[in-house]
Scaffold this motif. Structure first.
Motif, PDB file in Angstrom:
ATOM      1  N   PHE A 105       0.840  -1.193   0.000  1.00  0.00           N
ATOM      2  CA  PHE A 105       0.000   0.000   0.000  1.00  0.00           C
ATOM      3  C   PHE A 105       0.874   1.241   0.000  1.00  0.00           C
ATOM      4  N   SER A 106       0.246   2.379  -0.213  1.00  0.00           N
ATOM      5  CA  SER A 106       0.979   3.647  -0.189  1.00  0.00           C
ATOM      6  C   SER A 106       0.026   4.785   0.127  1.00  0.00           C
ATOM      7  N   PHE A 107       0.595   5.885   0.592  1.00  0.00           N
ATOM      8  CA  PHE A 107      -0.156   7.125   0.780  1.00  0.00           C
ATOM      9  C   PHE A 107       0.826   8.262   0.992  1.00  0.00           C
ATOM     10  N   SER A 108       0.344   9.465   0.813  1.00  0.00           N
ATOM     11  CA  SER A 108       1.131  10.670   1.078  1.00  0.00           C
ATOM     12  C   SER A 108       0.460  11.448   2.200  1.00  0.00           C
ATOM     13  N   HIS A 109       1.293  11.990   3.075  1.00  0.00           N
ATOM     14  CA  HIS A 109       0.754  12.783   4.189  1.00  0.00           C
ATOM     15  C   HIS A 109       1.776  13.845   4.556  1.00  0.00           C
ATOM     16  N   ASN A 110       1.351  15.093   4.467  1.00  0.00           N
ATOM     17  CA  ASN A 110       2.222  16.229   4.819  1.00  0.00           C
ATOM     18  C   ASN A 110       3.567  16.159   4.100  1.00  0.00           C
ATOM     19  N   ASN A 111       3.511  15.832   2.821  1.00  0.00           N
ATOM     20  CA  ASN A 111       4.700  15.802   1.955  1.00  0.00           C
ATOM     21  C   ASN A 111       5.673  14.678   2.295  1.00  0.00           C
ATOM     22  N   VAL A 112       5.213  13.676   3.017  1.00  0.00           N
ATOM     23  CA  VAL A 112       5.993  12.459   3.246  1.00  0.00           C
ATOM     24  C   VAL A 112       5.278  11.317   2.519  1.00  0.00           C
ATOM     25  N   PHE A 113       6.008  10.564   1.717  1.00  0.00           N
ATOM     26  CA  PHE A 113       5.410   9.450   0.989  1.00  0.00           C
ATOM     27  C   PHE A 113       5.703   8.159   1.741  1.00  0.00           C
ATOM     28  N   VAL A 114       4.664   7.370   1.983  1.00  0.00           N
ATOM     29  CA  VAL A 114       4.777   6.119   2.731  1.00  0.00           C
ATOM     30  C   VAL A 114       4.410   4.964   1.808  1.00  0.00           C
ATOM     31  N   ILE A 115       5.234   3.916   1.814  1.00  0.00           N
ATOM     32  CA  ILE A 115       4.974   2.756   0.965  1.00  0.00           C
ATOM     33  C   ILE A 115       5.328   1.472   1.705  1.00  0.00           C
ATOM     34  N   SER A 116       4.489   0.464   1.556  1.00  0.00           N
ATOM     35  CA  SER A 116       4.722  -0.839   2.171  1.00  0.00           C
ATOM     36  C   SER A 116       5.021  -1.859   1.076  1.00  0.00           C
ATOM     37  N   LEU A 117       5.996  -2.734   1.351  1.00  0.00           N
ATOM     38  CA  LEU A 117       6.440  -3.729   0.378  1.00  0.00           C
ATOM     39  C   LEU A 117       6.382  -5.124   0.987  1.00  0.00           C
ATOM     40  N   HIS A 118       5.869  -6.094   0.244  1.00  0.00           N
ATOM     41  CA  HIS A 118       5.839  -7.494   0.691  1.00  0.00           C
ATOM     42  C   HIS A 118       7.236  -8.080   0.501  1.00  0.00           C
ATOM     43  N   VAL A 119       8.040  -7.995   1.546  1.00  0.00           N
ATOM     44  CA  VAL A 119       9.400  -8.541   1.541  1.00  0.00           C
ATOM     45  C   VAL A 119       9.559  -9.387   2.794  1.00  0.00           C
ATOM     46  N   ILE A 120       9.755 -10.689   2.619  1.00  0.00           N
ATOM     47  CA  ILE A 120       9.893 -11.594   3.748  1.00  0.00           C
ATOM     48  C   ILE A 120      11.169 -12.412   3.594  1.00  0.00           C
ATOM     49  N   HIS A 121      11.514 -13.150   4.636  1.00  0.00           N
ATOM     50  CA  HIS A 121      12.716 -13.994   4.603  1.00  0.00           C
ATOM     51  C   HIS A 121      12.282 -15.414   4.268  1.00  0.00           C
ATOM     52  N   ALA A 122      12.280 -15.736   2.974  1.00  0.00           N
ATOM     53  CA  ALA A 122      11.867 -17.069   2.533  1.00  0.00           C
ATOM     54  C   ALA A 122      12.386 -17.316   1.129  1.00  0.00           C
ATOM     55  N   SER A 123      12.507 -18.568   0.760  1.00  0.00           N
ATOM     56  CA  SER A 123      12.953 -18.946  -0.575  1.00  0.00           C
ATOM     57  C   SER A 123      11.772 -19.452  -1.389  1.00  0.00           C
ATOM     58  N   PHE A 124      11.958 -19.549  -2.695  1.00  0.00           N
ATOM     59  CA  PHE A 124      10.886 -20.053  -3.551  1.00  0.00           C
ATOM     60  C   PHE A 124      10.574 -21.510  -3.227  1.00  0.00           C
ATOM     61  N   GLN A 125      11.582 -22.245  -2.746  1.00  0.00           N
ATOM     62  CA  GLN A 125      11.341 -23.634  -2.369  1.00  0.00           C
ATOM     63  C   GLN A 125      10.391 -23.716  -1.173  1.00  0.00           C
ATOM     64  N   GLU A 126      10.526 -22.768  -0.260  1.00  0.00           N
ATOM     65  CA  GLU A 126       9.654 -22.734   0.909  1.00  0.00           C
ATOM     66  C   GLU A 126       8.256 -22.241   0.557  1.00  0.00           C
ATOM     67  N   ASP A 127       8.186 -21.326  -0.390  1.00  0.00           N
ATOM     68  CA  ASP A 127       6.905 -20.699  -0.704  1.00  0.00           C
ATOM     69  C   ASP A 127       6.802 -20.424  -2.201  1.00  0.00           C
ATOM     70  N   PRO A 128       6.162 -21.304  -2.971  1.00  0.00           N
ATOM     71  CA  PRO A 128       6.034 -21.095  -4.415  1.00  0.00           C
ATOM     72  C   PRO A 128       5.278 -19.831  -4.781  1.00  0.00           C
ATOM     73  N   MET A 129       4.485 -19.294  -3.845  1.00  0.00           N
ATOM     74  CA  MET A 129       3.755 -18.058  -4.122  1.00  0.00           C
ATOM     75  C   MET A 129       4.693 -16.877  -4.344  1.00  0.00           C
ATOM     76  N   LEU A 130       5.956 -16.995  -3.870  1.00  0.00           N
ATOM     77  CA  LEU A 130       6.891 -15.881  -3.960  1.00  0.00           C
ATOM     78  C   LEU A 130       7.225 -15.483  -5.391  1.00  0.00           C
ATOM     79  N   TYR A 131       7.070 -16.382  -6.329  1.00  0.00           N
ATOM     80  CA  TYR A 131       7.332 -16.008  -7.723  1.00  0.00           C
ATOM     81  C   TYR A 131       6.485 -14.799  -8.117  1.00  0.00           C
ATOM     82  N   SER A 132       5.199 -14.874  -7.840  1.00  0.00           N
ATOM     83  CA  SER A 132       4.321 -13.759  -8.183  1.00  0.00           C
ATOM     84  C   SER A 132       4.460 -12.606  -7.196  1.00  0.00           C
ATOM     85  N   VAL A 133       4.788 -12.905  -5.937  1.00  0.00           N
ATOM     86  CA  VAL A 133       4.964 -11.846  -4.935  1.00  0.00           C
ATOM     87  C   VAL A 133       6.097 -10.902  -5.333  1.00  0.00           C
ATOM     88  N   VAL A 134       7.229 -11.456  -5.723  1.00  0.00           N
ATOM     89  CA  VAL A 134       8.375 -10.630  -6.120  1.00  0.00           C
ATOM     90  C   VAL A 134       8.024  -9.780  -7.329  1.00  0.00           C
TER      91      VAL A 134
END
Length: 279
Positions: A158-187
């Motif tokens: 997600f993202s938003f701007s507030h009082n000239n500060v831009f905030v953004i969230s990123l789906h970044v976790i500690h896992a490999s594709f072997q552990e989680d096949p969903m990560l292909y599309s997540v990245v």
């Protein structure tokens, strides 16, 4: 440049020379931390950050009071992922019980995903569906002084701007594709989300980023490369603050030596300290 000095009383003083903003962090006797960004009369953002909680029964007991104790003057509180320990169940009730606690906050709650929330659940696709059904649009339960935009494919981005500060969230976790096949599309989705907001970052006085961890895993190389290029090549005079969890220990550092305008803060595990306050 970002200069950091640690004193015996756990006071950190960090100066972002490009904007002359001052960031200080203090620890008091009740295990709470406070991060101050710039002179009081110039501060544009006030929020809390926590993560890696609740794991233990005592943390389930203490978290409601932590939420009730947040200053109502804050703009929001951000949970940076891992709302459960690795060995605990990934049932719908676990997510909804956590949501019930967070609803006791006096300020809007935002959150992103940790590896324990999806990867450690056996079926990451099922766990992710449960997470989405519980937390997509969760912040709409509060009146906010900003408008949150979410990625359709990944609402945790997600993202938003507030009082000239831009905030953004990123789906970044500690896992490999072997552990989680969903990560292909997540990245792929998260990289697209980051690149799509470069223009908005360029218009902001400062940028605050959230992720469960920093994109150091080789599978996140494309995201790290893009982030480095944005920070060092396109916006070298814009201060960036990256806030994450995952390490369970408070750290202030710079994960990319070439980017002297980037500051990373790793929050304490939620059971160790109160939410980090950023003002």
């Amino acid at each position: 440049a970002v200069n950091a000095n640690e004193h015996s009383n756990h006071l950190y003083t960090l100066v972002l020379e490009q904007s002359q903003d001052i960031i200080t962090s203090t620890t008091n006797n009740n295990n709470s931390r406070n991060l101050q960004v710039g002179p009081a009369q110039q501060r544009a953002l006030h929020f809390y950050a926590l993560g890696d909680v609740p794991y233990l029964d005592r943390e389930w007991d203490s978290l409601p009071q932590q939420m009730k104790s947040l200053s109502p003057e804050a703009d929001f509180v951000m949970h940076v992922g891992d709302l459960k320990r690795r060995s605990s169940s990934c049932t719908e009730r676990h997510y909804t019980d956590f949501a019930h606690i967070m609803q006791q906050s006096l300020v809007p709650v935002l959150n992103t995903i940790g590896d324990n929330d999806v990867v450690e659940c056996g079926d990451s696709f099922e766990a992710y569906a449960l997470w989405k059904s519980t937390f997509e649009g969760f912040d709409d339960k509060w009146t906010k002084p900003f408008v949150v935009t979410r990625q359709e494919a990944r609402p945790e981005n997600f993202s938003f701007s507030h009082n000239n500060v831009f905030v953004i969230s990123l789906h970044v976790i500690h896992a490999s594709f072997q552990e989680d096949p969903m990560l292909y599309s997540v990245v792929e989705d998260t990289l697209a989300w980051l690149l799509a907001h470069q223009d908005q970052m360029s218009q902001a006085k400062a940028v605050v980023m959230f992720g469960h961890t920093f994109p150091v895993h080789p599978k996140y190389a494309a995201i790290k490369t893009a982030l480095m290029e944005i920070v060092t090549v396109h916006l070298p005079n814009t201060p960036f603050l990256y806030i994450q969890g995952e390490k369970h220990k408070f750290v202030v550092d710079n994960p990319i030596p070439e980017a002297d305008n980037l500051l990373r803060v790793i929050v304490d595990k939620g059971g160790i300290a109160d939410p980090l306050e950023v003002v």
